[in-house]
Design an enzyme around this catalytic site. Structure first.
Site, PDB file in Angstrom:
ATOM      1  N   LYS A  22      13.924  81.147  51.198  1.00 46.16           N
ATOM      2  CA  LYS A  22      12.790  81.813  50.536  1.00 46.16           C
ATOM      3  C   LYS A  22      11.518  81.621  51.371  1.00 46.16           C
ATOM      4  CE  LYS A  22      10.646  79.527  47.147  1.00 46.16           C
ATOM      5  NZ  LYS A  22       9.193  79.370  47.345  1.00 46.16           N
ATOM      6  N   ASN A  23      11.295  80.380  51.822  1.00 46.59           N
ATOM      7  CA  ASN A  23      10.032  80.070  52.504  1.00 46.59           C
ATOM      8  C   ASN A  23       9.979  80.558  53.940  1.00 46.59           C
ATOM      9  OD1 ASN A  23       9.201  79.041  50.125  1.00 46.59           O
ATOM     10  ND2 ASN A  23       9.366  76.884  50.717  1.00 46.59           N
ATOM     11  N   ARG A  93       2.049  81.565  44.982  1.00 49.21           N
ATOM     12  CA  ARG A  93       0.993  81.143  45.879  1.00 49.21           C
ATOM     13  C   ARG A  93       1.159  81.682  47.293  1.00 49.21           C
ATOM     14  NH1 ARG A  93      -1.668  77.523  45.943  1.00 49.21           N
ATOM     15  NH2 ARG A  93      -1.117  76.918  48.053  1.00 49.21           N
ATOM     16  N   CYS A 117      -0.974  74.616  40.775  1.00 51.35           N
ATOM     17  CA  CYS A 117       0.319  74.784  40.104  1.00 51.35           C
ATOM     18  C   CYS A 117       0.717  73.396  39.610  1.00 51.35           C
ATOM     19  CB  CYS A 117       1.349  75.364  41.054  1.00 51.35           C
ATOM     20  SG  CYS A 117       1.910  74.190  42.285  1.00 51.35           S
ATOM     21  N   ARG A 122      -3.332  72.433  45.150  1.00 45.75           N
ATOM     22  CA  ARG A 122      -2.922  73.425  46.162  1.00 45.75           C
ATOM     23  C   ARG A 122      -4.119  74.215  46.732  1.00 45.75           C
ATOM     24  NH1 ARG A 122       2.578  74.385  45.319  1.00 45.75           N
ATOM     25  NH2 ARG A 122       2.655  75.030  47.471  1.00 45.75           N
ATOM     26  N   ASP A 306      10.370  68.768  49.262  1.00 44.80           N
ATOM     27  CA  ASP A 306      11.154  69.655  48.397  1.00 44.80           C
ATOM     28  C   ASP A 306      12.523  69.058  48.046  1.00 44.80           C
ATOM     29  OD1 ASP A 306      10.003  72.806  49.843  1.00 44.80           O
ATOM     30  OD2 ASP A 306       9.077  71.357  48.494  1.00 44.80           O
ATOM     31  N   VAL A 328       3.047  64.088  50.079  1.00 47.48           N
ATOM     32  CA  VAL A 328       2.554  65.443  50.375  1.00 47.48           C
ATOM     33  C   VAL A 328       1.749  66.032  49.219  1.00 47.48           C
ATOM     34  CG1 VAL A 328       3.208  67.797  51.005  1.00 47.48           C
ATOM     35  CG2 VAL A 328       4.467  65.851  51.965  1.00 47.48           C
ATOM     36  N   ARG A 398      12.982  81.394  40.607  1.00 49.98           N
ATOM     37  CA  ARG A 398      12.062  81.708  41.714  1.00 49.98           C
ATOM     38  C   ARG A 398      12.654  81.260  43.043  1.00 49.98           C
ATOM     39  NH1 ARG A 398       6.659  79.076  41.685  1.00 49.98           N
ATOM     40  NH2 ARG A 398       6.767  80.068  43.716  1.00 49.98           N
TER      41      ARG A 398
HETATM   42  C1  EPZ Z   1       4.856  75.064  51.667  1.00 48.37           C
HETATM   43  O1  EPZ Z   1       3.811  75.060  50.732  1.00 48.37           O
HETATM   44  C2  EPZ Z   1       6.094  75.470  50.874  1.00 48.37           C
HETATM   45  N1  EPZ Z   1       5.885  76.806  50.301  1.00 48.37           N
HETATM   46  C3  EPZ Z   1       6.321  74.449  49.757  1.00 48.37           C
HETATM   47  O2  EPZ Z   1       7.475  74.817  49.025  1.00 48.37           O
HETATM   48  C4  EPZ Z   1       6.532  73.076  50.389  1.00 48.37           C
HETATM   49  O3  EPZ Z   1       6.702  72.120  49.361  1.00 48.37           O
HETATM   50  C5  EPZ Z   1       5.295  72.730  51.232  1.00 48.37           C
HETATM   51  O4  EPZ Z   1       5.065  73.748  52.213  1.00 48.37           O
HETATM   52  C6  EPZ Z   1       5.444  71.404  51.957  1.00 48.37           C
HETATM   53  O5  EPZ Z   1       6.598  71.432  52.753  1.00 48.37           O
HETATM   54  C7  EPZ Z   1       6.017  77.888  51.103  1.00 48.37           C
HETATM   55  O6  EPZ Z   1       6.281  77.786  52.296  1.00 48.37           O
HETATM   56  C8  EPZ Z   1       5.817  79.221  50.450  1.00 48.37           C
HETATM   57  P1  EPZ Z   1       1.114  72.860  52.443  1.00 48.37           P
HETATM   58  P2  EPZ Z   1       2.295  75.049  51.244  1.00 48.37           P
HETATM   59  O7  EPZ Z   1      -0.002  73.811  52.738  1.00 48.37           O
HETATM   60  O8  EPZ Z   1       2.197  75.656  52.580  1.00 48.37           O
HETATM   61  C9  EPZ Z   1      -2.715  70.388  51.267  1.00 48.37           C
HETATM   62  C10 EPZ Z   1       8.331  75.926  47.119  1.00 48.37           C
HETATM   63  O9  EPZ Z   1       8.337  76.084  45.933  1.00 48.37           O
HETATM   64  N2  EPZ Z   1      -3.501  71.565  51.676  1.00 48.37           N
HETATM   65  O10 EPZ Z   1       1.994  72.417  53.558  1.00 48.37           O
HETATM   66  O11 EPZ Z   1       1.440  75.592  50.164  1.00 48.37           O
HETATM   67  C11 EPZ Z   1      -1.872  70.647  50.051  1.00 48.37           C
HETATM   68  O12 EPZ Z   1      -2.623  70.442  48.865  1.00 48.37           O
HETATM   69  C12 EPZ Z   1       7.162  75.217  47.707  1.00 48.37           C
HETATM   70  O13 EPZ Z   1       9.188  76.381  47.865  1.00 48.37           O
HETATM   71  C13 EPZ Z   1      -4.891  71.519  51.621  1.00 48.37           C
HETATM   72  O14 EPZ Z   1      -5.467  70.509  51.242  1.00 48.37           O
HETATM   73  O15 EPZ Z   1       2.033  73.493  51.363  1.00 48.37           O
HETATM   74  C14 EPZ Z   1      -0.760  69.631  50.187  1.00 48.37           C
HETATM   75  O16 EPZ Z   1      -1.218  68.381  49.695  1.00 48.37           O
HETATM   76  C15 EPZ Z   1       6.789  74.068  46.816  1.00 48.37           C
HETATM   77  N3  EPZ Z   1      -5.599  72.614  51.989  1.00 48.37           N
HETATM   78  C16 EPZ Z   1      -0.573  69.535  51.708  1.00 48.37           C
HETATM   79  O17 EPZ Z   1      -1.760  70.082  52.290  1.00 48.37           O
HETATM   80  C17 EPZ Z   1      -4.993  73.769  52.422  1.00 48.37           C
HETATM   81  O18 EPZ Z   1      -5.717  74.742  52.769  1.00 48.37           O
HETATM   82  C18 EPZ Z   1       0.618  70.321  52.222  1.00 48.37           C
HETATM   83  O19 EPZ Z   1       0.524  71.614  51.686  1.00 48.37           O
HETATM   84  C19 EPZ Z   1      -3.580  73.798  52.474  1.00 48.37           C
HETATM   85  C20 EPZ Z   1      -2.857  72.688  52.102  1.00 48.37           C
END
Ligand code: EPZ
Length: 427
Positions: A22-23, A93, A117, A122, A306, A328, A398
């Site tokens: 999916k991702n 998202r 969420c 996020r 995950d 994370v 999802r």
């Molecule tokens: C991606 O989310 C995945 N989603 C997530 O899967 C996965 O858990 C996550 O990466 C970590 O591996 C998709 O790829 C669609 P991050 P993402 O930005 O990119 C902080 C699923 O359901 N952060 O890597 O949104 C954030 O709060 C999901 O498949 C900021 O502070 O995650 C988190 O603490 C669940 N500011 C950390 O970074 C930002 O602008 C990592 O988030 C962006 C992120």
């Protein structure tokens, strides 16, 4: 809103094919916005999130054809709208990923702030900061990110935090920018590499995807591409855990074992026997109980967040005590409250869960809270005594392609029932 009933039973045994990730599928589908030529994307998982992104791309003017259940053709010649509305973005998202490509190709975009969420606030500040570094003028008001840019200009961008979609958004913005962009402290996830592979097929000039520094030389235009999405490493890990905790045996096919090394290591440490091929993994559960294993989540290639819920479950019935540290996301332990209802012995201390294994969980009505946690509750129901009713399973739909069917192939007793099932049954 349906529910699932998982009935505790014997070992799960058999073979299953892992669906597309999916991702990886989401950003690859979105990068069709970067070209007026047709993209053919295969191995797409049949998931609610994919339906959502198709609805969003359609609203932007992208022509979509679903050739068969796993291949999609997309053509963005006639994109006539650059607004990603709240009602779509709030359900998924990853819609934030249209920001970079719309800016890069059309010079403007209006994308609803995704909002938080269940697993955390996020924020998307790193996406916005990076696009501003590329020359975008961005305001955020009334719940929308409004971005404008004549032509993006290459820049050196340091990501304060490792962000998967943050890295992906900036990659898709930079490929058409003027000059060179360097993304430092970039995410190294396989889904980032898969997106870079697709962009290169389209004619982008990208180096270093998979490392923490990605260099992109902007080009004038991109062409179409045919791209097969990589397998879902989290689905793969989830089914391996399902076989391990039920005392069973499984062969998962169409997987990239090197992408789940951290998970395979922990399964071996827990006592499972593994054989690994080029595109398959065979797991045998140990004869006795699994051994408790300490987990600490972190960005790839470390142990994936995950897979955290699935290993809290494994430790819940393993021999010994283990700690699970979630580094994370700030609120990714909601499944623990539900597992406790099933008899798990887990203490929470900030971002650390201390799990003391018990011999058996008991069936109980539970509620899914986020995508990966909900899968863990289904697996818990398959090893608990009795029938476990899982509510709010839209989270599962999802992210897991036909989870009931695949689990049933392995001998699981699991069925979907209408939302008022419990009331009707007790009446
Ligand atoms: C991606 O989310 C995945 N989603 C997530 O899967 C996965 O858990 C996550 O990466 C970590 O591996 C998709 O790829 C669609 P991050 P993402 O930005 O990119 C902080 C699923 O359901 N952060 O890597 O949104 C954030 O709060 C999901 O498949 C900021 O502070 O995650 C988190 O603490 C669940 N500011 C950390 O970074 C930002 O602008 C990592 O988030 C962006 C992120």
């Amino acid at each position: 809103m349906d529910k699932l009933i998982a009935t505790g039973g014997g070992p799960l045994r058999g073979e299953i094919r892992i669906s597309g990730a999916k991702n990886a599928a989401l950003p690859v589908m979105i990068c069709s916005l970067l070209t007026s030529e047709t993209m053919t994307i295969s191995n797409i998982p049949h998931l609610h999130d994919i339906t959502t992104i198709m609805e969003l791309l359609g609203q932007l003017g992208v022509k979509l054809q679903v050739d068969d259940k796993l291949t999609i053709e997309a053509n963005a010649t006639e994109v006539n709208n650059v607004v990603a509305p709240y009602h779509l973005v709030k359900t998924m998202r990853a819609s934030i990923l249209v920001l970079g490509p719309l800016l890069a190709r059309f010079g403007k975009a209006e994308v609803s702030l995704p909002g938080g969420c269940a697993i955390g606030s996020r924020p998307v500040n790193l996406h916005i900061k990076g696009l501003q570094a590329l020359g975008a003028k961005i305001t955020v008001d009334r719940g929308y990110i409004r971005a404008r840019a004549n032509r993006l200009r290459g820049a050196r961008i340091f990501m304060d935090l490792i962000s998967v979609t943050g890295t992906e958004n900036l990659m898709m913005a930079a490929v058409l920018a003027e000059g060179t962009t360097v993304i430092e402290n970039a995410a190294r996830e396989p889904e980032v590499i898969d997106l870079a592979r697709c962009l290169k097929t389209m004619g982008a000039d990208i180096h270093g995807a998979g490392s923490d520094e990605i260099t992109i030389h902007g080009v004038q235009r991109l062409g179409g591409a045919a791209h097969r999405v990589i397998p879902d490493r989290i689905e793969a890990g989830t089914f391996l855990v399902a076989a391990a905790i039920s005392g069973g045996e499984i062969k998962i096919k169409d997987v990239k074992p090197q992408q789940i090394e951290a998970v395979l290591d922990k399964l071996r440490e827990a006592g499972a026997s593994l054989e690994v091929g080029d595109d398959w993994v065979h797991l045998r559960a140990p004869r006795g109980r699994l051994k408790a294993v300490n987990i600490r989540t972190a960005p790839y290639p470390a142990f994936p967040t995950d897979m955290q819920a699935q290993f809290v479950l494994l430790n819940s019935i393993a021999d010994g005590t283990a700690t699970v540290v979630e580094t994370v996301f700030e609120n990714r332990f909601m499944h623990i409250h539900e597992l406790r209802r099933m008899g798990a012995n887990i203490q929470l201390d900030g971002n650390t869960a201390v799990v003391q294994g018990v011999r058996k969980l008991q069936a109980a009505p539970v509620m899914a809270t986020d995508l990966r946690a909900s899968a863990c509750l289904v697996l818990a129901g398959l090893i608990a005594d009795g029938e476990t009713l899982i509510d709010r399973i839209y989270h599962i739909d999802r992210g897991y392609h036909c989870i009931e069917e695949k689990l049933s192939q392995l001998g699981a007793v699991i069925r979907r029932v209408p939302r008022n099932y419990l009331e009707r049954k007790s009446a």
